[in-house]
Design an enzyme around this catalytic site. Structure first.
Site, mmCIF file in Angstrom:
data_model
loop_
_atom_site.group_PDB
_atom_site.id
_atom_site.type_symbol
_atom_site.label_atom_id
_atom_site.label_comp_id
_atom_site.label_asym_id
_atom_site.label_seq_id
_atom_site.Cartn_x
_atom_site.Cartn_y
_atom_site.Cartn_z
ATOM 1 N N ARG A 47 -3.226 -10.117 5.288
ATOM 2 C CA ARG A 47 -3.712 -10.172 3.897
ATOM 3 C C ARG A 47 -2.611 -9.620 3.001
ATOM 4 O O ARG A 47 -2.267 -8.447 3.113
ATOM 5 C CB ARG A 47 -4.987 -9.331 3.775
ATOM 6 C CG ARG A 47 -5.598 -9.301 2.382
ATOM 7 C CD ARG A 47 -6.829 -8.394 2.359
ATOM 8 N NE ARG A 47 -7.455 -8.372 1.046
ATOM 9 C CZ ARG A 47 -7.061 -7.590 0.044
ATOM 10 N NH1 ARG A 47 -6.051 -6.762 0.195
ATOM 11 N NH2 ARG A 47 -7.685 -7.637 -1.127
ATOM 12 N N LYS B 101 0.826 -1.211 0.000
ATOM 13 C CA LYS B 101 0.000 0.000 0.000
ATOM 14 C C LYS B 101 0.863 1.264 0.000
ATOM 15 O O LYS B 101 2.023 1.255 0.407
ATOM 16 C CB LYS B 101 -0.990 -0.032 1.170
ATOM 17 C CG LYS B 101 -2.097 -1.059 0.914
ATOM 18 C CD LYS B 101 -3.188 -1.060 1.955
ATOM 19 C CE LYS B 101 -4.238 -2.121 1.596
ATOM 20 N NZ LYS B 101 -5.267 -2.283 2.630
HETATM 21 C C1 PT1 Z 1 -7.785 -4.644 3.632
HETATM 22 C C2 PT1 Z 1 -8.105 -4.633 2.236
HETATM 23 C C3 PT1 Z 1 -9.191 -5.464 1.820
HETATM 24 N N1 PT1 Z 1 -7.448 -3.867 1.316
HETATM 25 C C4 PT1 Z 1 -9.499 -6.193 4.032
HETATM 26 N N2 PT1 Z 1 -9.847 -6.243 2.733
HETATM 27 C C5 PT1 Z 1 -7.847 -3.868 0.038
HETATM 28 N N3 PT1 Z 1 -10.163 -6.962 4.939
HETATM 29 C C6 PT1 Z 1 -8.912 -4.681 -0.371
HETATM 30 C C7 PT1 Z 1 -3.034 2.172 -1.156
HETATM 31 O O1 PT1 Z 1 -2.972 3.100 -0.336
HETATM 32 O O2 PT1 Z 1 -6.800 -3.911 4.107
HETATM 33 N N4 PT1 Z 1 -8.471 -5.416 4.480
HETATM 34 N N5 PT1 Z 1 -9.551 -5.466 0.512
HETATM 35 C C8 PT1 Z 1 -7.129 -2.993 -0.966
HETATM 36 N N6 PT1 Z 1 -7.263 -1.607 -0.621
HETATM 37 C C9 PT1 Z 1 -6.256 -0.652 -0.802
HETATM 38 C C10 PT1 Z 1 -6.230 0.490 -0.001
HETATM 39 C C11 PT1 Z 1 -5.253 -0.865 -1.733
HETATM 40 C C12 PT1 Z 1 -5.196 1.401 -0.104
HETATM 41 C C13 PT1 Z 1 -4.213 0.052 -1.889
HETATM 42 C C14 PT1 Z 1 -4.181 1.197 -1.049
HETATM 43 O O3 PT1 Z 1 -2.165 1.978 -2.016
#
Ligand code: PT1
Length: 256
Positions: free
Chosen positions: A234, A204
């Site tokens: 995850r 991230k």
């Molecule tokens: C998470 C999660 C998810 N993250 C759960 N499910 C994502 N339970 C999708 C960035 O800043 O943390 N927990 N499902 C993906 N979300 C992101 C958010 C991807 C921020 C990238 C960023 O780069």
């Protein structure tokens, strides 16, 4: 009914079946990718048909079902979670073989009660489309903690068993880099919620640098999180994360 195994750390491998995934280490056939994650040591395969990264837009129920159902049906022998915020997608995914609902909206109580699936309740401020525009908290850890306590109570009031539930502070979901660091620094404060804690920080943006250069930071956060008591991580990079997690677990059982 699904119950979280609390005897060891679980590694959840990410399988994005979206055309716009922010990181897909190598692409390729989705079912083959899922098999590779499992072979690398993933305990859970997290299948998502709608991106939730910052700035992403929703897709229709029909489109999401078309993306995820064939893959879930092809993996009957694996423990699969469905990453969705849509009740109908959650229901059909569980009917197709998924056993955990990974719910970033923290609202899919009815599908979890009806099916007995595991339920991940995650914190998010705002929606994926706009959540990074102006994240704001007085005390991010307190507010995320109290939100998750409220969502556990609401889920139980809707007939979900507490043993079905895991909680997630939602790294990157309506948080600045500093908010994310505070949540990670104070992960132990989520221990009193009485549910396994899941953390998703893999690759991230708060880690800094280019996506392709975020593996060291991702592994550091996974190891740190496990040392703080986190039970599920995850991640994209399963083999490397499993190695880190197993080592931290060994250190935790060493007598000094
Ligand atoms: C998470 C999660 C998810 N993250 C759960 N499910 C994502 N339970 C999708 C960035 O800043 O943390 N927990 N499902 C993906 N979300 C992101 C958010 C991807 C921020 C990238 C960023 O780069």
């Amino acid at each position: 009914m699904f119950q979280w195994n609390t005897t060891r750390t679980l590694v959840m491998g990410i399988l994005n079946v979206t055309p716009d995934s922010f990181y897909d280490g190598g692409r390729g056939d989705h079912v083959a990718r899922a098999r590779a994650l499992a072979a690398a040591g993933a305990d859970i395969i997290d299948i998502g048909g709608e991106s939730s990264r910052p700035g992403s837009q929703p897709v229709s129920v029909a489109e999401e079902l078309q993306r995820v159902l064939p893959i879930i049906k092809s993996l009957p022998d694996l423990l699969v979670s469905i990453d969705t915020t849509k009740p109908e997608v959650a229901r059909q995914a569980v009917a197709a073989g998924a056993r955990i609902i990974n719910d970033i909206s923290a609202s899919l109580f009815a599908p979890a009660r009806e099916t007995g699936a595991g339920l991940v309740l995650m914190h998010m401020q705002g929606t994926p489309a706009t959540m990074q525009q102006a994240p704001r908290y007085a005390d991010v850890v307190r507010e995320v903690h109290d939100f998750l306590a409220d969502r556990i109570a609401a889920a139980e009031a809707h007939g979900v068993q507490k043993s079905q539930i895991a909680v997630d502070p939602g790294i990157g979901f309506g948080k600045t880099a500093e908010h994310n660091r505070q949540l990670l620094a104070r992960l132990k404060e989520f221990g009193d919620l009485g549910c396994p804690v899941l953390v998703g920080a893999s690759r991230k943006s708060f880690l800094g640098g280019a996506v392709a250069d975020r593996l060291p930071g991702s592994l550091a956060v996974a190891g740190w999180a496990v040392a703080q008591g986190v039970r599920v991580v995850r991640v994209h990079d399963v083999a490397a994360t499993v190695a880190v997690v197993r080592l931290i677990e060994q250190l935790q059982t060493c007598n000094v």
